[in-house]
Design an enzyme around this catalytic site. Structure first.
Site, PDB file in Angstrom:
ATOM      1  CD  GLU A 103     -13.977   3.987   0.629  1.00 52.91           C
ATOM      2  OE1 GLU A 103     -14.329   4.811  -0.608  1.00 52.91           O
ATOM      3  OE2 GLU A 103     -14.692   3.137   0.444  1.00 52.91           O
ATOM      4  CD  GLU A 116     -11.703   5.218  -3.685  1.00 59.73           C
ATOM      5  OE1 GLU A 116     -12.114   4.644  -2.602  1.00 59.73           O
ATOM      6  OE2 GLU A 116     -10.503   5.840  -3.908  1.00 59.73           O
ATOM      7  CD  GLU A 144      -7.699   8.086  -2.758  1.00 55.61           C
ATOM      8  OE1 GLU A 144      -8.817   7.741  -2.075  1.00 55.61           O
ATOM      9  OE2 GLU A 144      -7.067   7.550  -3.274  1.00 55.61           O
ATOM     10  CG  HIS A 166      -1.811   1.099   1.250  1.00 60.53           C
ATOM     11  ND1 HIS A 166      -1.623   2.213   1.873  1.00 60.53           N
ATOM     12  CD2 HIS A 166      -2.577   1.761   0.805  1.00 60.53           C
ATOM     13  CE1 HIS A 166      -2.990   2.925   1.725  1.00 60.53           C
ATOM     14  NE2 HIS A 166      -3.059   3.430   0.980  1.00 60.53           N
ATOM     15  CG  HIS A 167       3.037   2.712  -2.306  1.00 60.70           C
ATOM     16  ND1 HIS A 167       4.194   2.394  -3.036  1.00 60.70           N
ATOM     17  CD2 HIS A 167       4.397   2.032  -1.410  1.00 60.70           C
ATOM     18  CE1 HIS A 167       4.919   1.243  -3.071  1.00 60.70           C
ATOM     19  NE2 HIS A 167       4.700   1.172  -1.819  1.00 60.70           N
TER      20      HIS A 167
END
Length: 688
Positions: free
Chosen positions: A494, A488, A470, A399-400
């Site tokens: 979420e 996304e 994003e 994850h970044h």
């Protein structure tokens, strides 16, 4: 292996010339879609579209406005044209179907100005059986080495006040709910999300693409773009009086939309055209307008389901940062998820909050240099987690999160991806929460389009697949770069955990397959079983039944599907068997029934296994569906396991009521379903 079969040949084209205009007509291979190009009486290039011999786009002009250069809009003439037919079948290395038909007729019109500065350009039109694509092409020419585009004036003049499924034309984010209104009622500026968003900018009455419409006589039009590269993304400006759209490029605060060196091509402007809503879901028009695979073999990426240290942060059970005292990304917690994944045949683990910097990642103006993409927090032993995961047959997903500081990320790309490569990690989820740094740039502008492309290309060199959150919207890049695995470009799961507007309504997922899904695979993160989110979020909930959550694994396509809930909510639950079983890589997809915003039912055949899975969901209304299983192989018996809403199920009043049935079926069987309000059904079909 990626195999392609291609046929190219010339074809006859109608050409009519008269004193007032030159017109050219190109038909789709089926003859149902017709594109007419002409120069109108003012010398403006324009086009119109017919479907089944009925006008669906009235004559609409084409043109540009440049800085320090006259606009390109009138006094244009046709110099020449050329035509061709093209047909191929190409194989997806992974996807929602294995083989893609790419057949079209093409018209390329060469144009020039009748007066100084005598610029020349071309417009290429492609007519597919399910729609059209067209783009501008600027060749090398004297006096035009480079351009600054202030506006691309591509118009779409519609024939009536169509029903539209749309979200505001936001330069920074796609996390608005879709609305259903007539075109004349679109009001983007006053329709933004009621939730406080980390970034948003809606400068005018425009809509994001993909945007879908339905005419009064049942024709669907889906507007988007394809192959956006070194160019700005586009919204569509809405004229609610004249019922028209115009390409509105995303710029920066200086007013510049695109800087380009000549020669260059614009992206393809695309319209899917069909009288069947299911054809929207299965269309590959946008993909086909991108170039073939450039990176070769991608067998190092395996479609998979994955668990993650993620949902617990949105629930507030743990946090991304370590300073809070409830850090989620610990070695022990990661091993707990790995054990759960291994027991249930789940092949991936995402860990968010593993690296230093989360204490200062959001809510601050200056975020350059905050994140370090190679340094774990002290309580997270990255190498040990990787070792343990491998020993259990589980792969790590890195994850970044960049906190919208892409220059910091670019400076570390090679070192971050080199670390991943050394650990045998082949997938990364990236994030860009917040206003873009440098100030004045936007997520959908040319500057960020180029950043996202740099990330994709760099990742490919290190055999890394990218799931971008994003993001810049997908425009079919995953054909050219099949390491682009998901994005996304929608309002995700979420929001149900913390939104102040009640979360995603049941109809949300009955709209996304016909809008946002056209931009490519979606990392929606389905599978929440603890619908009421107790004890963590008593004021929020997921607005669906449990069976609806199961159905999403089929309804929403992604080669990576998250098993999103907390492991303890799955343990010992009979309905979890569907998540264990359901595929992620598909031989073919069949839409069994659909009405946008009301319901959708989809069947998908898993690659290589011959197993089928069905997902059906409805909006807030209960619904009876009859599903014909005539897509099954004839003369073969299947064991059907049905995960259904209980008789008293309701998305709000009783969301976890469900039942499981089994029966023997074949290609002659019809399954009758009763979907609860906000409910669904998930079915597995295994050949005997």
């Amino acid at each position: 292996m990626n195999r392609v079969f291609t046929i190219t040949m010339a074809f006859a084209l109608a050409f009519v010339s008269c004193n007032k205009s030159d017109s050219l007509v190109v038909l789709s291979p089926s003859g149902k879609v017709s594109i007419t190009f002409l120069i109108n009486g003012k010398g403006q290039p324009s086009y119109s579209l017919l479907f089944d011999q009925k006008t669906i786009v009235k004559p609409s002009t084409l043109g540009f406005e440049f800085k320090d250069m006259p606009p390109l809009s009138d006094n244009i003439k046709v110099d020449s044209f050329k035509t061709r037919s093209f047909s191929e079948k190409w194989e997806m290395p992974w996807g929602d179907q294995r083989w893609v038909d790419n057949t079209y007729n093409e018209l390329k019109v060469f144009l020039s100005e009748r007066k100084s500065p005598y610029r020349n350009f071309a417009v290429t039109f492609r007519a597919f059986n399910d729609g059209v694509g067209f783009r501008y092409e600027f060749p090398e020419q004297p006096g035009m080495d480079s351009v600054i585009i202030l506006a691309e004036n591509t118009n779409f003049n519609l024939t009536d006040d169509h029903t539209c499924w749309w979200q505001p034309g936001d330069w920074d984010i796609y996390e608005h709910l879709y609305r259903t209104t007539p075109l004349c009622k679109i009001d983007a500026v006053n329709s933004q999300s009621k939730n406080p968003l980390a970034q948003t900018y809606i400068p005018e009455n425009a809509v994001n693409t993909p945007v879908t419409m339905k005419t009064s006589d049942g024709v669907y039009l889906c507007f988007h773009e394809a192959d956006v590269n070194n160019y700005a993304g586009a919204t569509l400006r809405v004229d609610t009086v004249n019922l028209s759209l115009q390409t509105a490029l995303v710029g920066n605060d200086s007013g510049v939309k695109v800087k380009a060196k000549v020669p260059f091509n614009s992206p393809w402007r695309t319209i899917i055209i069909t009288d069947k809503p299911g054809d929207i879901v299965t269309s590959k028009l946008v993909l086909n307008l991108n170039e073939p695979n450039r990176i070769g073999d991608v067998s190092w990426f395996k479609p998979m389901k994955y668990v993650g240290i993620w949902w617990e942060m949105h629930l507030g059970k743990s946090s991304w940062d370590m300073a809070s005292g409830k850090h989620g990304a610990t070695t022990a917690n990661a091993k707990r998820y790995i054990d759960f994944a291994a027991r249930n045949g789940i092949k991936g683990l995402l860990v968010e909050g593993w690296n230093t910097g989360w204490e200062h990642w959001i809510g601050f103006e200056e975020r350059e240099g905050i994140f370090d993409f190679v340094t774990p927090y002290p309580d997270y032993n990255l190498k040990e987690v990787v070792r343990y995961a491998k020993s259990k047959g589980v792969s790590l997903i890195m994850h970044h999160e960049t906190s919208a500081a892409p220059r910091t990320y670019e400076r570390q790309l090679d070192s971050a991806y080199r670390l991943m490569q050394s650990l045998g990690i082949h997938s990364v989820k990236t994030g860009y929460v917040g206003k873009i740094i440098p100030k004045g740039e936007y997520h959908q502008g040319q500057w960020m389009v180029n950043h996202y492309r740099k990330v994709i290309e760099t990742a490919a060199r290190y055999q890394i697949a990218v799931d971008a959150h994003e993001p810049f919207k997908g425009t079919g890049e995953w054909r050219t770069y099949p390491n682009v695995i998901a994005r996304e470009n929608f309002r995700g799961q979420e929001f149900n955990a913390w939104s102040v507007d009640g979360g995603n309504p049941p109809e949300h997922l009955t709209i996304l397959p016909f809008t946002a899904q056209l931009a490519g695979p979606m990392d929606y993160t389905p599978g929440i079983f603890n619908i009421k989110l107790k004890p963590y979020k008593p004021d929020n909930q997921v607005n669906s039944t449990l069976a609806y959550q199961l159905a999403l694994y089929v309804v929403i396509y992604s080669p990576i599907q998250m098993v999103a809930d907390l492991p303890e909510n799955y343990e010992g639950h009979p309905a979890f068997q569907f998540i264990r079983d359901v595929g992620v890589d598909w031989e073919q997809t069949v839409v069994l029934g659909a009405a946008i915003g009301d319901y959708i039912a989809i069947a998908r055949e898993e690659r290589y296994s011959g197993r089928w899975f069905i997902g059906a969901i409805t909006d807030e209304n209960p619904r009876d569906l009859s599903l014909k299983l005539d897509f099954l192989k004839p003369n073969v018996k299947y064991k059907a396991t049905l995960y259904l809403d209980g008789p008293d199920a309701h998305w709000d009043k009783n969301p976890t009521s469900y039942r499981i049935e089994t029966r023997e079926v074949d290609s002659n069987t019809v399954i009758d379903l009763k979907l609860a309000p906000g409910g669904g059904a998930a079915i597995s079909l295994f050949p005997f």
